[in-house]
Design an enzyme around this catalytic site. Structure first.
Site, short mmCIF file in Angstrom:
data_model
loop_
_atom_site.label_atom_id
_atom_site.label_comp_id
_atom_site.label_asym_id
_atom_site.label_seq_id
_atom_site.Cartn_x
_atom_site.Cartn_y
_atom_site.Cartn_z
N CYS B 257 -33.46 61.33 19.19
CA CYS B 257 -32.90 60.80 20.44
C CYS B 257 -32.91 59.27 20.48
O CYS B 257 -32.27 58.67 21.34
CB CYS B 257 -33.61 61.37 21.65
SG CYS B 257 -35.39 61.18 21.56
N GLY B 431 -40.79 55.17 30.81
CA GLY B 431 -41.10 54.45 32.05
C GLY B 431 -40.50 55.13 33.27
O GLY B 431 -39.94 56.22 33.18
N TRP B 433 -37.92 54.37 34.70
CA TRP B 433 -36.46 54.51 34.56
C TRP B 433 -36.09 55.92 34.11
O TRP B 433 -35.07 56.45 34.47
CB TRP B 433 -35.95 53.50 33.53
CG TRP B 433 -36.30 52.10 33.83
CD1 TRP B 433 -36.03 51.40 34.97
CD2 TRP B 433 -36.99 51.17 32.97
NE1 TRP B 433 -36.50 50.12 34.85
CE2 TRP B 433 -37.09 49.95 33.65
CE3 TRP B 433 -37.51 51.26 31.68
CZ2 TRP B 433 -37.69 48.82 33.09
CZ3 TRP B 433 -38.12 50.16 31.12
CH2 TRP B 433 -38.22 48.95 31.82
N GLY B 434 -36.95 56.48 33.24
CA GLY B 434 -36.71 57.84 32.74
C GLY B 434 -37.63 58.84 33.42
O GLY B 434 -37.87 59.91 32.90
N ASN B 436 -40.77 58.65 33.82
CA ASN B 436 -42.07 58.76 33.13
C ASN B 436 -43.06 57.80 33.77
O ASN B 436 -42.66 56.84 34.43
CB ASN B 436 -41.97 58.34 31.66
CG ASN B 436 -41.13 59.27 30.82
OD1 ASN B 436 -40.94 59.00 29.64
ND2 ASN B 436 -40.62 60.34 31.39
#
Lengths: 123, 488
Positions: B257, B431, B433-434, B436
């Site tokens: 990925c 983070g 943003w994802g 996480n």
């Protein structure tokens, strides 16, 4: 400077050392093109708001008929007041008639993070 | 090997909740025994698991390739090496048991304690390597783990887990410290995710699965999707950049990925970069061919990559689309004008298909990288080839990515340990943003609860300060600060 058809009117911002604001109205295209200084902080943004408000009223009694373009070339900093100005202009002019062009990468990212790139046309 | 896996499909299908309870009871017992192991015994188990997994790297790679039909088996061998040898090198000397640090000056002593049972969700793209990796870091931290494989990679994942489990048991690990689900069932996975005794979900998979993990109420470390933009700056060594990009994008047919998804270049070097890609065996499709590839590479309903092309070689993808690139073409290149739903190839596609963009100048190129970063790949990985430090810095400041790999094949660079000193990992934090909690490469230390003994070390400034002054708002704050910092 506001240039309306053949009539030209100059409006100077208070802090010219940071660059000048420029507002040019194209009567044929019914479009107001605006350029801004390097830093669009709260003071400059409020000043721009006043100028635009007054300028648009002088040009037309029906702001919903005109388009506005903010050309942000060279603008490196924008404040919350500038974002508010963008939203307010977008609301006042004709539908889809407000666009922001030539953003610097860091300024474009502000619109992205603020989630405004989906509402406003930013490039 | 009593009860190390679910023995019958009927039992799973009958009641997912009961099956989850059964697995969790065993895992809880293993967790209890694990608490008794010291660092030496723990490290011995990890070493034996490493040796076992490393020793079967080829067998497991071939099984994964055969069962999933994805990628290149030789590359899967290298992934298994990464998940065992390189991960072992990375974690073997780390303290993960008992007192792991002691500082007499601060008076703080850190004690590591396991989290408890972990649910390891395994993707179809990197099945055996992810199983090996998650087991390695779970064993190092004395956490039992339950492996939940992708339905299309059950056999190879079960075999990888079995190999590790046998080695662990021989090294005196607790019974049922590794369990695996031989008959994957969505309800069972969800029941496990929600189970009150699961301490953490290590979720690697599609967006739906990762979202389900986060929605379960159990702490989760999930891997969001990537959409890796690569900016090639005019200061870059272009042949080197192209060679590295091809190495990365063709590795296991693009299933990692963190592999490159779009090349972005300035107009002034575009022709040179394009020529170099062609020279090194890549094929630039014409508009008609791009349309045909779009049809088979991206699902028109979900707008996500189609399973039919994931991990497939160029020849097969071309055949599916009805196009005829030159024999031996390494990557299908698509020069695109824009991004988003009108340009299906601008999103993540884990296959040897690569978007190519030309922009007028540096600023426009960087803006496009930001757009690509936001198009489904936030927090994951971005890549830059440049020899101009200022530009590397500018690029890095504007990207939202856990990993900004420089002059490095991004697939290999992001997983760490080969081209840089990032922790070697198959779980790349993205983070907030994802969605996480970390942007780091997840490794053993993320699977520990750290307790801190805080011995008395008084703050003399606080003790000496006349506290009654805080109750008088008439005193100038800076006078208070001066008084506070006064040397007595």
């Amino acid at each position: 400077m506001i240039s309306c058809g053949s009539t030209t009117k100059t409006i100077n911002p208070t802090r010219e050392e940071q660059g000048v604001m420029e507002f040019i109205f194209d009567a044929q295209e019914q479009t107001m093109r605006c350029r801004f200084p390097v830093r669009m902080d709260a003071v400059n943004s409020m000043e721009a708001e006043k100028i635009l408000d007054k300028g648009i009223k002088e040009i037309t009694a029906q702001p919903e008929d005109i388009a506005v373009i903010f050309d942000l070339k060279g603008v490196e900093y924008i404040s919350s007041a500038f974002l508010r100005l963008c939203l307010s202009i977008a609301k006042g002019v004709k539908k889809g008639g407000f666009s922001i062009i030539n953003t610097e990468p860091q300024v474009m990212k502000v619109f992205k993070i603020a989630g405004l790139d989906g509402i406003l046309q930013v490039s | 090997m009593p009860g190390s896996y679910i023995e019958g499909r009927d039992r799973v299908m009958a009641d997912a909740g009961t099956a989850a309870d059964g697995l969790m009871k065993k895992a809880a017992m293993a967790a209890g025994i694990f608490e008794m192991l010291d660092q030496e015994k723990t490290d011995h188990i990890v070493k034996k698991v490493f040796e076992a997994g490393f020793g079967r790297r080829v067998k497991l790679a071939k099984m994964a390739h055969e069962e999933t039909g994805l990628g290149v088996w030789e590359h899967k061998v290298l992934k298994n090496v990464l998940a065992t040898q390189i991960v072992y090198e990375n974690i073997k000397d780390e303290k993960t048991v008992g007192i792991i640090s002691q500082d007499d000056i601060t008076g703080i002593t850190e004690i590591a304690q396991p989290l408890g049972p972990i649910l390891g969700i395994i993707p179809v793209t990197n099945p055996t390597s992810t199983v090996l990796f998650k087991i390695m870091i779970a064993m190092k931290t004395r956490n039992p783990i339950i492996i939940a494989p992708h339905p299309k990679a059950v056999k190879c994942c079960s075999e990888a887990a079995r190999i590790c489990y046998e080695a662990a048991i021989k090294a005196d690990a607790p019974e049922d410290c590794i369990q695996w689900i031989e008959f994957p069932d969505r309800e069972l996975t969800q029941a496990l995710m929600r189970h009150k005794d699961i301490a953490l979900i290590l979720a690697t998979g599609g967006p739906g699965l990762v979202k389900a993990a986060y929605s379960s109420g159990t702490p989760a470390l999930g891997v969001g999707p990537g959409n890796v933009p690569v900016f090639i700056d005019e200061s870059a060594d272009i042949p080197f950049a192209v060679e590295n990009i091809i190495l990365s994008k063709t590795f296991d047919n693009g299933t990692i990925c963190a592999s490159e998804q779009a090349i972005v270049v300035e107009k002034k070097i575009a022709a040179g970069v394009k020529d170099e890609f062609i020279k090194q065996g890549c094929y630039f499709m014409n508009r008609e061919e791009i349309k045909k590839i779009e049809t088979i590479a991206v699902d028109s309903g979900t707008r996500l990559m189609s399973a039919a092309v994931v991990g497939q070689p160029v020849g097969k993808i071309a055949g599916l689309a009805g196009i005829a690139p030159p024999a031996g073409a390494r990557i299908l290149m698509a020069e695109l004008d824009g991004i988003g739903s009108d340009y299906p190839l601008s999103g993540e596609i884990l296959a040897p298909i690569l978007a190519f963009y030309v922009r007028e100048d540096f600023n426009s190129a960087i803006k496009l990288c930001i757009e690509l970063n936001y198009l489904g790949g936030l927090g994951h990985t971005v890549s830059i080839y440049a020899n101009d430090e200022e530009r590397i810095k500018q690029f890095s400041m504007l990207m939202n990515a856990g990993r900004i790999v420089v002059n490095t094949p991004s697939a290999h660079g992001a997983v760490g340990g080969l081209f840089n000193r990032l922790n070697t990992s198959f779980t790349l934090g993205c983070g907030t943003w994802g969605k996480n909690i970390t942007t780091e490469n997840v490794t053993a230390r993320h699977l520990l609860n750290i307790k801190r003994i805080c011995r008395r070390r008084s703050n003399e400034k606080w003790l000496n300060f006349p506290k009654e002054k805080y109750f008088d708002e008439q005193i100038n704050p800076y006078d208070l600060m001066r008084e506070y910092h006064k040397n007595h």
